[in-house]
Design a protein around this motif. Structure first.
Motif: not given
Length: 375
Positions: A346-359
């Protein structure tokens, strides 16, 4: 032999350099091709601005498909109801019915013949038809009989009225399995919307004079978006006590009440009871349980939010929020339970996601680094 009713597509679009309408307008027009005879398009643009891509595309499409095109320019003043009314005036007398739809929406085909037959047989003046937006089907596109007396009120949550009476229970045409998703709502943390403050206050004053359950719901939401949290809570709670409140609206009201009252899980549980297949309340419950340190319950709720039915458009929270929020909450729960290996994908998916807010990206990166080192 009775002729098929003439339908005019009534639509408002933006003429802006960064507008999304120019990328979707042809898709919208094409979905309506078999049912409409004309297009009444109001283009919101700054005075003196030349024709935009939407206008040229509409002209080319209508010429190619033998549809009449009626165009009018309107200087945008942050008032959706006023722009809608300009489009209704433009379509007046040009058809038997008006199909009101947004440029990023599509009506669902094929149901053309059945639609015409239903319109010939109905005695109602307002109907809704299947609409496709973001992969979900909802009876949201509005068909109104093209007669005098129609008007939109309220600058933002524009409400359709006939001779001053709101339309609250239109007939649904076509085979629609999904319930209406309801309006788009901001969350309390978003603050007030960009609507002009004077116009927002005028909308609120208008809603306070109306007593039906739908108006009470919109009043609570408008007050919430205006930063009047305590008054919003009072009206939303009153709406929840009304016996005729529709389940989708009660669901959104319960979600807003939970957020307005600092993550009160009572309201989130009510929302889950009302619409158990929707993910927003599950994600809110996961957040509340994580704050309380109940990591196993956090995991259960977050998994439920991640794997439940995807949210339809125009909802309380956008799908992109749920995509990253549910995964981030689930990752934190796994780490706190000592199940680092389960958190890693899940963390690997998150770090690649363009939808994750920059903060949120530094937080996810730190969790990912710690999880990778511990394995």
């Amino acid at each position: 032999m009775r002729r098929y009713p003439r339908i005019c597509l009534t639509i408002i679009v933006k003429n802006e350099l960064e507008s999304n309408e120019e990328h979707v307008i042809l898709r919208c027009l094409e979905s309506c091709k078999d049912v409409i005879s004309s297009v009444a398009m109001v283009v919101t643009a700054a005075p003196g601005l030349g024709w935009g891509n939407c206008e040229w595309q509409a002209l080319e499409w209508c010429t190619k498909n033998h549809k009449q095109l009626f165009l009018e320019r309107y200087s945008w003043d942050d008032d959706f109801a006023r722009a809608r009314n300009v489009s209704l005036a433009l379509a007046a007398g040009k058809s038997d019915w008006c199909l009101i739809i947004d440029s990023d929406e599509m009506i669902v085909a094929p149901f053309t013949a059945q639609l015409f037959q239903d319109l010939l047989e109905t005695s109602k003046d307002c109907c809704v038809v299947p609409m496709l937006l973001g992969g979900q089907v909802n009876p949201r596109a509005v068909l109104i009989r093209n007669i005098p007396g129609w008007a939109y009120t309220l600058a933002h949550h524009e409400t359709l009225e006939l001779n001053g009476q709101p339309i609250t229970h239109p007939v649904i045409l076509g085979n629609v399995l999904n319930p209406r998703s309801g309006p788009y709502l901001t969350t309390p943390s978003d603050g007030a919307r960009s609507l002009d403050p004077l116009r927002r206050e005028k909308d609120i004053a208008k809603l306070k004079t109306m007593t039906d359950e739908r108006s009470r719901f919109f009043l609570g939401i408008s007050l919430m978006n205006n930063g009047q949290r305590e008054e919003a809570v009072g009206h939303l709670e009153a709406f929840m006590d009304m016996p005729d409140g529709k389940a989708p609206f009660r669901y959104y009201a319960a979600l807003c009440l939970g957020r307005l009252q600092g993550g009160d899980t009572k309201w989130f549980k009510i929302a889950m009871d009302l619409c158990p297949d929707r993910p927003e309340a599950l994600c809110e419950m996961a957040t509340a349980e994580s704050v309380a340190g109940n990591w196993n319950m956090t995991r259960i709720y977050a998994l439920g939010a991640l794997h439940s039915a995807p949210p339809v458009n125009l909802v309380y929270l956008e799908p992109r929020w749920l995509q990253w929020a549910s995964r981030l909450i689930l990752s934190v729960a796994y780490i706190n339970l000592g199940w680092t290996a389960q958190a890693l994908p899940y963390l690997e998916w998150l770090i690649k996601s363009p939808n994750l807010p920059e903060n949120k990206r530094p937080i996810v990166q730190a969790l990912l680094d710690a999880a990778s080192q511990s394995l």
